[in-house]
Design a protein around this motif. Structure first.
Motif, PDB file in Angstrom:
ATOM      1  N   UNK A   8      51.288  18.963  40.592  1.00  9.45           N
ATOM      2  CA  UNK A   8      52.123  20.120  40.277  1.00  9.45           C
ATOM      3  C   UNK A   8      51.251  21.233  39.694  1.00  9.45           C
ATOM      4  N   UNK A   9      50.389  20.855  38.735  1.00 11.73           N
ATOM      5  CA  UNK A   9      49.607  21.936  38.120  1.00 11.73           C
ATOM      6  C   UNK A   9      48.644  22.546  39.132  1.00 11.73           C
ATOM      7  N   UNK A  10      48.213  21.744  40.114  1.00 15.59           N
ATOM      8  CA  UNK A  10      47.319  22.270  41.141  1.00 15.59           C
ATOM      9  C   UNK A  10      48.032  23.346  41.975  1.00 15.59           C
ATOM     10  N   UNK A  11      49.310  23.094  42.312  1.00 16.95           N
ATOM     11  CA  UNK A  11      50.026  24.049  43.163  1.00 16.95           C
ATOM     12  C   UNK A  11      50.657  25.200  42.373  1.00 16.95           C
ATOM     13  N   UNK A  12      50.824  24.974  41.046  1.00 18.08           N
ATOM     14  CA  UNK A  12      51.545  25.982  40.256  1.00 18.08           C
ATOM     15  C   UNK A  12      50.917  27.361  40.376  1.00 18.08           C
ATOM     16  N   UNK A  13      49.571  27.418  40.270  1.00 11.15           N
ATOM     17  CA  UNK A  13      48.985  28.758  40.258  1.00 11.15           C
ATOM     18  C   UNK A  13      49.032  29.397  41.643  1.00 11.15           C
ATOM     19  N   UNK A  87      37.511  19.226  36.371  1.00 12.26           N
ATOM     20  CA  UNK A  87      36.837  20.446  35.919  1.00 12.26           C
ATOM     21  C   UNK A  87      36.934  21.534  36.993  1.00 12.26           C
ATOM     22  N   UNK A  88      36.653  21.144  38.247  1.00 11.00           N
ATOM     23  CA  UNK A  88      36.688  22.111  39.344  1.00 11.00           C
ATOM     24  C   UNK A  88      38.099  22.699  39.487  1.00 11.00           C
ATOM     25  N   UNK A  92      39.136  26.579  39.123  1.00  2.00           N
ATOM     26  CA  UNK A  92      39.813  27.313  40.207  1.00  2.00           C
ATOM     27  C   UNK A  92      41.106  27.937  39.728  1.00  2.00           C
ATOM     28  N   UNK A  93      41.841  27.148  38.941  1.00  2.00           N
ATOM     29  CA  UNK A  93      43.126  27.647  38.467  1.00  2.00           C
ATOM     30  C   UNK A  93      42.926  28.846  37.535  1.00  2.00           C
ATOM     31  N   UNK A  94      41.943  28.758  36.667  1.00  2.00           N
ATOM     32  CA  UNK A  94      41.661  29.897  35.772  1.00  2.00           C
ATOM     33  C   UNK A  94      41.338  31.137  36.582  1.00  2.00           C
ATOM     34  N   UNK A  95      40.493  30.915  37.599  1.00  2.00           N
ATOM     35  CA  UNK A  95      40.078  32.072  38.403  1.00  2.00           C
ATOM     36  C   UNK A  95      41.279  32.684  39.106  1.00  2.00           C
ATOM     37  N   UNK A  96      42.101  31.833  39.754  1.00  2.01           N
ATOM     38  CA  UNK A  96      43.293  32.341  40.457  1.00  2.01           C
ATOM     39  C   UNK A  96      44.213  33.092  39.503  1.00  2.01           C
ATOM     40  N   UNK A 165      33.733  33.201  31.706  1.00  2.00           N
ATOM     41  CA  UNK A 165      34.807  32.846  32.644  1.00  2.00           C
ATOM     42  C   UNK A 165      36.171  33.034  31.984  1.00  2.00           C
ATOM     43  N   UNK A 166      36.200  32.998  30.656  1.00  3.76           N
ATOM     44  CA  UNK A 166      37.457  33.271  29.946  1.00  3.76           C
ATOM     45  C   UNK A 166      37.757  34.743  29.801  1.00  3.76           C
ATOM     46  N   UNK A 167      36.806  35.569  30.188  1.00  2.00           N
ATOM     47  CA  UNK A 167      36.940  37.019  30.058  1.00  2.00           C
ATOM     48  C   UNK A 167      37.272  37.423  28.625  1.00  2.00           C
ATOM     49  N   UNK A 168      36.516  36.886  27.667  1.00  2.00           N
ATOM     50  CA  UNK A 168      36.708  37.304  26.277  1.00  2.00           C
ATOM     51  C   UNK A 168      36.359  38.793  26.193  1.00  2.00           C
ATOM     52  N   UNK A 169      36.788  39.448  25.119  1.00  2.00           N
ATOM     53  CA  UNK A 169      36.486  40.880  24.974  1.00  2.00           C
ATOM     54  C   UNK A 169      35.051  41.098  24.535  1.00  2.00           C
ATOM     55  N   UNK A 170      34.585  40.223  23.647  1.00  2.00           N
ATOM     56  CA  UNK A 170      33.230  40.371  23.099  1.00  2.00           C
ATOM     57  C   UNK A 170      32.625  38.978  22.949  1.00  2.00           C
ATOM     58  N   UNK A 171      31.323  38.884  23.228  1.00  2.00           N
ATOM     59  CA  UNK A 171      30.601  37.619  23.017  1.00  2.00           C
ATOM     60  C   UNK A 171      29.652  37.825  21.847  1.00  2.00           C
ATOM     61  N   UNK A 172      29.576  36.828  20.958  1.00  2.00           N
ATOM     62  CA  UNK A 172      28.537  36.904  19.931  1.00  2.00           C
ATOM     63  C   UNK A 172      27.891  35.526  19.836  1.00  2.00           C
TER      64      UNK A 172
END
Ligand code: AHR
Length: 403
Positions: A8-13, A87-88, A92-96, A165-172
Motif C-alpha cells: 500500500x505504501x509503495x502505491x500510495x505516492x 531503503x530504495x 523513491x517515495x520521497x523523491x516522488x 534529499x530532504x531538501x532542508x532549508x540550511x545545512x550546518x
C-alpha cells in the motif's frame, strides 16, 4: 492494519500524484477537521490540507533510520523484506512526493528546517556543543534534524546527503577534518542549500561552497597559550624549559591552528625546546596514554605540557600523578576549552592556564540559519568572544561554566 502493508505504501505516492485523487481527499479531510477535533498525520497536512492547524509538527528522520525502523516493523509482522529494497522504496517515495505537482511534500513556508551534522561526542566540550545547538533551535523555533557522526567523516558525508534529499532549508556541520568536502558540498550547492560551517573549517579552492563559518579563532587560542608561557617563564626567571605538546585530531582546524598559534608565539625564544608533539585525538583516554609515553621517554626533563583540550589534559594529569610528579608545579600545564573540571584544577593549582573555547555557538547558528533561509546575506566569518584564565588572575567571581 491493511493500509500499513508495504504494498500500500509503495502505491500510495503514485496514486496520490493524480490531482483528482488529491482534490477528492482534500475535501474529505477538511470536512473531517471542520466537524471534529482531529489529529491528522500525512505528508501535506500542515502545508495544504490544514494550513491553519493550531499546532503543526514537521517530524523527520534520515532515510537510513526510517528504512531501519520499517525493516524491524516488517520483521515483527512476519513479512520481512531486505533493507536495501526498503531503503530504495523510501528514497523513491520521497523523491516522488517532493517533486509531484499536486500538493508536494514540503514544510510550511514560515518554518526553517536545519540539518546539523555533529562530528561526535569525544569530549565534554562536544556534549556542551550539541546541547547548545538543540536548546537554541528550540528557543529560535527552528526545526532541527541532527545526526551524530561518531567521529567518522563518511558518516558526516552521508548525513549531508540525506539533508540534501530532504531538501532542508540550511545545512550546518562541524567538520571533523578539513579535507575531503568538495564533492558533497558541490551537491548541496547544486541543490541550492546554503551551508554553515560550525566550530571547524574546511580546506577548499572554492569558498562559495559554504555560506559562512561560525566558531573560535583557534590561532588566537594558540597564541594566548604561548603568551601565557612567555609570562610564566619571565615570572620564574627560567633559563630553559622543555615542552611536550598533545594535539587534537590530526588534520582538524583546532589541531592545525592551536599548534601554529603557539609555535609562532614562542618561536625564536631560545629558552624553549619542544621535545615532541603527538596527537591525543581530543580524548581523555588518549591524553593519558600520550602522557605516559612522553613521561617514559623524557621523564623529569619535561617542564611544560601544552594540551589542545581539557579532556586530554585531565587524562594527562592522571598519568603525571601516577608517575609521581605534581601537575601545575613540577610540570606547567596549559590547556584549552574551559570546562568546569579544568577551571577547578586551575583554582587548585594543578593547571596553570586555561584558554577558553566556547561550545555555546547555538544562538549564532540559528540566527545565521534564519537569515540564510530568508535569502539574506551574512558575514563570511564570525568568532565568539573568548577569555583566558590563568594562575595570575583572581577567579573567585568566575560563573559556573555549564560544560
Ligand atoms: O573543535 C573544538 C574542539 O573539539 C574542542 O576544543 C575539543 O574539546 C573538541 O573535541
Amino acid at each position: 492494519q491493511a493500509i500499513r502493508e508495504n504494498q500500500v505504501s509503495r502505491y500510495a505516492s503514485q496514486v496520490s500524484a493524480y490531482p483528482a485523487v488529491r482534490a477528492f481527499l482534500l475535501e474529505m479531510q477538511r470536512n473531517l477537521a471542520r466537524t471534529h477535533d482531529v489529529i491528522m498525520d500525512g505528508r501535506d497536512i500542515g502545508t495544504v490540507v490544514l494550513p491553519q492547524a493550531d499546532l503543526k509538527i514537521f517530524l523527520t528522520a534520515s532515510v537510513e533510520e526510517r528504512a531501519r525502523r520499517r525493516m524491524l516493523e516488517l520483521e515483527e509482522r512476519g513479512t520481512p523484506e531486505p533493507y536495501a529494497a526498503i531503503l530504495r522504496a523510501i528514497q523513491e517515495r520521497d523523491w516522488n512526493d517532493t517533486h509531484r505537482d499536486a500538493a508536494p511534500l514540503r514544510q510550511a513556508e514560515d518554518a526553517v528546517l536545519l540539518g546539523f551534522s555533529q562530528l561526535g561526542s569525544e569530549s565534554a566540550w562536544r556534549v556542551g556543543s550539541t546541547r547548545s545547538i538543540e536548546e537554541a533551535a528550540e528557543r529560535h523555533g527552528v526545526s532541527l534534524m541532527m545526526l551524530n557522526a561518531y567521529q567518522k567523516q563518511e558518516k558526516q558525508i552521508d548525513a549531508i546527503r540525506s539533508f540534501i534529499s530532504y531538501r532542508v532549508d540550511v545545512i550546518s556541520f562541524a567538520p571533523i577534518v578539513e579535507d575531503g568536502w568538495d564533492t558533497v558540498l558541490t551537491e548541496a550547492k547544486a541543490a541550492g542549500i546554503p551551508v554553515i560551517l560550525v566550530d571547524r573549517l574546511i580546506t577548499t579552492e572554492d569558498e562559495s561552497l559554504y555560506a559562512c563559518f561560525v566558531g573560535a579563532d583557534f590561532i588566537k587560542e594558540g597564541r594566548s597559550a604561548g603568551e601565557f608561557l612567555l609570562k610564566k617563564a619571565d615570572a620564574m626567571g627560567a633559563k630553559h624549559l622543555n615542552i611536550v605538546e598533545i594535539t587534537g585530531t590530526e588534520d582538524s582546524t583546532p589541531q592545525r591552528q592551536r599548534h601554529q598559534g603557539f609555535h609562532d608565539t614562542i618561536a625564536g625564544d631560545e629558552r624553549f625546546t619542544v621535545l615532541e608533539s603527538i596527537s591525543g585525538d581530543f580524548l581523555v583516554s588518549k591524553g593519558e596514554e600520550c602522557m605516559r609515553y612522553l613521561l617514559d621517554k623524557y621523564g623529569e626533563d619535561i617542564d611544560v605540557l601544552y594540551s589542545h583540550n581539557d579532556g586530554m589534559t585531565l587524562g594527562a594529569i592522571d598519568a603525571i600523578r601516577e608517575y609521581g610528579l605534581s601537575p601545575g608545579s613540577d610540570i606547567i600545564i596549559i590547556t584549552v576549552d574551559g570546562e568546569q573540571a579544568a577551571i577547578d584544577l586551575l583554582k587548585a593549582g594543578e593547571i596553570n592556564c586555561v584558554v577558553e573555547c566556547t561550545p555555546n555557538l547555538g544562538d549564532s547558528v540559528m540566527e545565521l540559519a534564519k537569515k540564510l533561509a530568508a535569502g539574506e546575506t551574512v558575514p563570511k566569518m564570525s568568532h565568539p568572544d573568548e577569555d583566558v584564565f590563568t594562575e595570575f588572575d583572581d577567579l573567585s567571581d568566575l560563573a559556573p561554566r555549564g560544560y
